[in-house]
Design a protein around this motif. Structure first.
Motif, PDB file in Angstrom:
ATOM      1  N   TYR A   1       5.944 184.829 -52.651  1.00 51.08           N
ATOM      2  CA  TYR A   1       7.194 184.984 -53.401  1.00 51.08           C
ATOM      3  C   TYR A   1       6.973 185.919 -54.590  1.00 51.08           C
ATOM      4  O   TYR A   1       5.996 185.775 -55.327  1.00 51.08           O
ATOM      5  CB  TYR A   1       7.657 183.644 -53.973  1.00 51.08           C
ATOM      6  CG  TYR A   1       8.264 182.693 -52.982  1.00 51.08           C
ATOM      7  CD1 TYR A   1       9.621 182.753 -52.668  1.00 51.08           C
ATOM      8  CD2 TYR A   1       7.494 181.718 -52.365  1.00 51.08           C
ATOM      9  CE1 TYR A   1      10.200 181.865 -51.767  1.00 51.08           C
ATOM     10  CE2 TYR A   1       8.062 180.819 -51.462  1.00 51.08           C
ATOM     11  CZ  TYR A   1       9.409 180.910 -51.176  1.00 51.08           C
ATOM     12  OH  TYR A   1       9.973 180.023 -50.291  1.00 51.08           O
ATOM     13  N   GLU A   2       7.902 186.871 -54.741  1.00 48.55           N
ATOM     14  CA  GLU A   2       7.901 187.696 -55.943  1.00 48.55           C
ATOM     15  C   GLU A   2       9.312 187.719 -56.502  1.00 48.55           C
ATOM     16  O   GLU A   2      10.278 187.374 -55.800  1.00 48.55           O
ATOM     17  CB  GLU A   2       7.426 189.116 -55.642  1.00 48.55           C
ATOM     18  CG  GLU A   2       8.338 189.861 -54.702  1.00 48.55           C
ATOM     19  CD  GLU A   2       7.992 191.340 -54.599  1.00 48.55           C
ATOM     20  OE1 GLU A   2       7.543 191.921 -55.600  1.00 48.55           O
ATOM     21  OE2 GLU A   2       8.184 191.903 -53.516  1.00 48.55           O
ATOM     22  N   CYS A   3       9.440 188.108 -57.756  1.00 52.14           N
ATOM     23  CA  CYS A   3      10.769 188.119 -58.367  1.00 52.14           C
ATOM     24  C   CYS A   3      10.892 189.228 -59.387  1.00 52.14           C
ATOM     25  O   CYS A   3       9.898 189.805 -59.832  1.00 52.14           O
ATOM     26  CB  CYS A   3      11.074 186.777 -59.011  1.00 52.14           C
ATOM     27  SG  CYS A   3      10.149 186.466 -60.527  1.00 52.14           S
ATOM     28  N   TYR A   4      12.124 189.510 -59.718  1.00 51.42           N
ATOM     29  CA  TYR A   4      12.471 190.402 -60.837  1.00 51.42           C
ATOM     30  C   TYR A   4      12.755 189.419 -61.961  1.00 51.42           C
ATOM     31  O   TYR A   4      13.874 188.954 -62.138  1.00 51.42           O
ATOM     32  CB  TYR A   4      13.699 191.206 -60.432  1.00 51.42           C
ATOM     33  CG  TYR A   4      14.261 192.175 -61.452  1.00 51.42           C
ATOM     34  CD1 TYR A   4      13.594 192.509 -62.631  1.00 51.42           C
ATOM     35  CD2 TYR A   4      15.482 192.780 -61.208  1.00 51.42           C
ATOM     36  CE1 TYR A   4      14.123 193.405 -63.524  1.00 51.42           C
ATOM     37  CE2 TYR A   4      16.038 193.690 -62.101  1.00 51.42           C
ATOM     38  CZ  TYR A   4      15.357 193.996 -63.259  1.00 51.42           C
ATOM     39  OH  TYR A   4      15.894 194.886 -64.145  1.00 51.42           O
ATOM     40  N   GLU A   5      11.687 189.066 -62.688  1.00 48.68           N
ATOM     41  CA  GLU A   5      11.733 187.840 -63.479  1.00 48.68           C
ATOM     42  C   GLU A   5      12.848 187.805 -64.515  1.00 48.68           C
ATOM     43  O   GLU A   5      13.573 186.810 -64.621  1.00 48.68           O
ATOM     44  CB  GLU A   5      10.377 187.583 -64.147  1.00 48.68           C
ATOM     45  CG  GLU A   5      10.371 186.228 -64.858  1.00 48.68           C
ATOM     46  CD  GLU A   5       8.977 185.743 -65.203  1.00 48.68           C
ATOM     47  OE1 GLU A   5       7.998 186.247 -64.648  1.00 48.68           O
ATOM     48  OE2 GLU A   5       8.879 184.841 -66.041  1.00 48.68           O
ATOM     49  N   ALA A   6      12.999 188.851 -65.283  1.00 49.98           N
ATOM     50  CA  ALA A   6      14.006 188.815 -66.360  1.00 49.98           C
ATOM     51  C   ALA A   6      15.406 188.615 -65.778  1.00 49.98           C
ATOM     52  O   ALA A   6      16.205 187.824 -66.286  1.00 49.98           O
ATOM     53  CB  ALA A   6      13.950 190.094 -67.174  1.00 49.98           C
ATOM     54  N   MET A   7      15.690 189.337 -64.681  1.00 53.97           N
ATOM     55  CA  MET A   7      17.015 189.201 -64.086  1.00 53.97           C
ATOM     56  C   MET A   7      17.159 187.865 -63.361  1.00 53.97           C
ATOM     57  O   MET A   7      18.225 187.241 -63.391  1.00 53.97           O
ATOM     58  CB  MET A   7      17.280 190.352 -63.117  1.00 53.97           C
ATOM     59  CG  MET A   7      18.672 190.321 -62.522  1.00 53.97           C
ATOM     60  SD  MET A   7      18.976 191.755 -61.461  1.00 53.97           S
ATOM     61  CE  MET A   7      20.536 191.252 -60.725  1.00 53.97           C
ATOM     62  N   ALA A   8      16.078 187.407 -62.734  1.00 49.72           N
ATOM     63  CA  ALA A   8      16.131 186.127 -62.016  1.00 49.72           C
ATOM     64  C   ALA A   8      16.451 184.991 -62.991  1.00 49.72           C
ATOM     65  O   ALA A   8      17.292 184.133 -62.709  1.00 49.72           O
ATOM     66  CB  ALA A   8      14.807 185.866 -61.297  1.00 49.72           C
TER      67      ALA A   8
ATOM     68  N   LYS B   1       2.273 180.836 -51.350  1.00 46.96           N
ATOM     69  CA  LYS B   1       2.608 179.429 -51.110  1.00 46.96           C
ATOM     70  C   LYS B   1       2.338 179.116 -49.630  1.00 46.96           C
ATOM     71  O   LYS B   1       2.696 179.892 -48.744  1.00 46.96           O
ATOM     72  CB  LYS B   1       4.082 179.159 -51.429  1.00 46.96           C
ATOM     73  CG  LYS B   1       4.429 179.347 -52.886  1.00 46.96           C
ATOM     74  CD  LYS B   1       3.751 178.318 -53.784  1.00 46.96           C
ATOM     75  CE  LYS B   1       3.569 178.888 -55.162  1.00 46.96           C
ATOM     76  NZ  LYS B   1       2.493 178.269 -55.909  1.00 46.96           N
ATOM     77  N   TYR B   2       1.750 177.964 -49.415  1.00 46.29           N
ATOM     78  CA  TYR B   2       1.323 177.575 -48.074  1.00 46.29           C
ATOM     79  C   TYR B   2       2.193 176.433 -47.554  1.00 46.29           C
ATOM     80  O   TYR B   2       2.843 175.731 -48.342  1.00 46.29           O
ATOM     81  CB  TYR B   2      -0.158 177.167 -48.121  1.00 46.29           C
ATOM     82  CG  TYR B   2      -1.034 178.317 -48.527  1.00 46.29           C
ATOM     83  CD1 TYR B   2      -1.596 179.158 -47.564  1.00 46.29           C
ATOM     84  CD2 TYR B   2      -1.248 178.630 -49.869  1.00 46.29           C
ATOM     85  CE1 TYR B   2      -2.375 180.253 -47.925  1.00 46.29           C
ATOM     86  CE2 TYR B   2      -2.022 179.728 -50.253  1.00 46.29           C
ATOM     87  CZ  TYR B   2      -2.578 180.528 -49.270  1.00 46.29           C
ATOM     88  OH  TYR B   2      -3.326 181.627 -49.636  1.00 46.29           O
ATOM     89  N   PRO B   3       2.231 176.249 -46.219  1.00 46.30           N
ATOM     90  CA  PRO B   3       3.073 175.168 -45.680  1.00 46.30           C
ATOM     91  C   PRO B   3       2.839 173.847 -46.419  1.00 46.30           C
ATOM     92  O   PRO B   3       1.699 173.434 -46.641  1.00 46.30           O
ATOM     93  CB  PRO B   3       2.634 175.096 -44.217  1.00 46.30           C
ATOM     94  CG  PRO B   3       2.286 176.516 -43.895  1.00 46.30           C
ATOM     95  CD  PRO B   3       1.599 177.034 -45.144  1.00 46.30           C
ATOM     96  N   GLY B   4       3.954 173.233 -46.824  1.00 48.56           N
ATOM     97  CA  GLY B   4       3.891 171.985 -47.580  1.00 48.56           C
ATOM     98  C   GLY B   4       4.009 172.188 -49.074  1.00 48.56           C
ATOM     99  O   GLY B   4       4.356 171.260 -49.803  1.00 48.56           O
ATOM    100  N   ASP B   5       3.717 173.403 -49.551  1.00 50.92           N
ATOM    101  CA  ASP B   5       3.844 173.674 -50.990  1.00 50.92           C
ATOM    102  C   ASP B   5       5.318 173.695 -51.392  1.00 50.92           C
ATOM    103  O   ASP B   5       6.181 174.104 -50.622  1.00 50.92           O
ATOM    104  CB  ASP B   5       3.245 175.038 -51.356  1.00 50.92           C
ATOM    105  CG  ASP B   5       1.731 175.046 -51.345  1.00 50.92           C
ATOM    106  OD1 ASP B   5       1.130 173.965 -51.234  1.00 50.92           O
ATOM    107  OD2 ASP B   5       1.153 176.153 -51.441  1.00 50.92           O
ATOM    108  N   ILE B   6       5.592 173.305 -52.624  1.00 49.28           N
ATOM    109  CA  ILE B   6       6.957 173.354 -53.143  1.00 49.28           C
ATOM    110  C   ILE B   6       7.246 174.746 -53.693  1.00 49.28           C
ATOM    111  O   ILE B   6       6.493 175.261 -54.517  1.00 49.28           O
ATOM    112  CB  ILE B   6       7.153 172.302 -54.256  1.00 49.28           C
ATOM    113  CG1 ILE B   6       7.026 170.892 -53.655  1.00 49.28           C
ATOM    114  CG2 ILE B   6       8.523 172.468 -54.920  1.00 49.28           C
ATOM    115  CD1 ILE B   6       7.163 169.789 -54.693  1.00 49.28           C
ATOM    116  N   ALA B   7       8.355 175.327 -53.205  1.00 50.58           N
ATOM    117  CA  ALA B   7       8.761 176.650 -53.692  1.00 50.58           C
ATOM    118  C   ALA B   7       9.846 176.535 -54.746  1.00 50.58           C
ATOM    119  O   ALA B   7       9.905 177.344 -55.665  1.00 50.58           O
ATOM    120  CB  ALA B   7       9.267 177.488 -52.526  1.00 50.58           C
TER     121      ALA B   7
END
Lengths: 77, 134
Positions: free
Chosen positions: B49-56, B85-91
């Motif tokens: 997962y990546e994000c445009y943090e300020a806008m997000a 993040k791997y299967p079972g991890d919380i996103a």
């Protein structure tokens, strides 16, 4: 002018930031320039532009110093 | 309405639960989005997962403002994880507390649905067969 890229748009452009010509003075012109220079962007289901961290309509003007970003379809959650 | 909104490497249900505790609230709804081990029949090894943090963060605050306009909610938590993040991890964790449960369910569903439509966060899928998808 600098353009921030994220997600698949970053992969297509091959960089997290690219320059675009100052002749792209609004969002519609910027999108047209992007499609001409990075044709795979046309395959995306949507392509939004954010200006100063807000989703921008095609008619929105782009000024020097604005923070401009390419927003491919989001997929959080 | 009190809000806890954050984007970070790891998010937990406990931090959301701790935040929404309030004596005036009898209905607490928590949604967690976890990484699935398959997508459309293909095995998933991990997500990035990546994000445009300020806008997000700005868009997450807009969602909170819309929740506050529509419902009488006391507490709202929106947490999103980034990185591998791997299967079972919380996103993602959404937590809502209100006096009664009905509006908490509604606000929680609205929040996660809107997050997936408007918040600039992207995931890259790494399949078990070695392919990478967006």
């Amino acid at each position: 002018m600098g353009l921030l890229l994220f997600g698949v748009a970053k992969d297509i452009a091959g960089a997290a930031m690219i320059s675009f010509p100052a002749t792209a003075t609004d969002v519609a012109a910027l999108k047209e320039w992007l499609y001409e220079n990075y044709p795979p962007l046309r395959q995306l289901s949507s392509l939004m532009i954010a200006v100063n961290r807000e989703y921008a309509a095609d008619s929105q003007l782009i000024h020097a110093g604005d923070e401009v970003a390419v927003i491919p379809p989001v997929s959080g959650g | 309405m009190d809000t806890l909104i954050a984007i970070k490497d790891t998010v937990t249900v406990q931090e959301a639960l701790d935040f929404i505790q309030a004596p005036e609230c009898g209905g607490e709804v928590i949604f967690t989005g976890t990484v699935r081990n398959h997508t459309k029949g293909r095995g998933v090894a991990k997500l990035f997962y990546e994000c445009y943090e300020a806008m997000a963060l700005s868009e997450m605050h807009k969602i909170a403002a819309r929740v506050q306009e529509q419902w009488d909610i006391h507490k709202l938590v929106i947490l999103h994880a980034i990185g591998d993040k791997y299967p079972g991890d919380i996103a993602v964790v959404i937590a809502v507390a209100s006096a009664h449960r009905g509006i908490a369910f509604d606000a929680c569903e609205f929040t996660i649905d809107t997050l997936k439509e408007t918040v600039p966060i992207w995931k890259k899928e790494f399949f078990t067969d070695g392919e990478i998808g967006n």
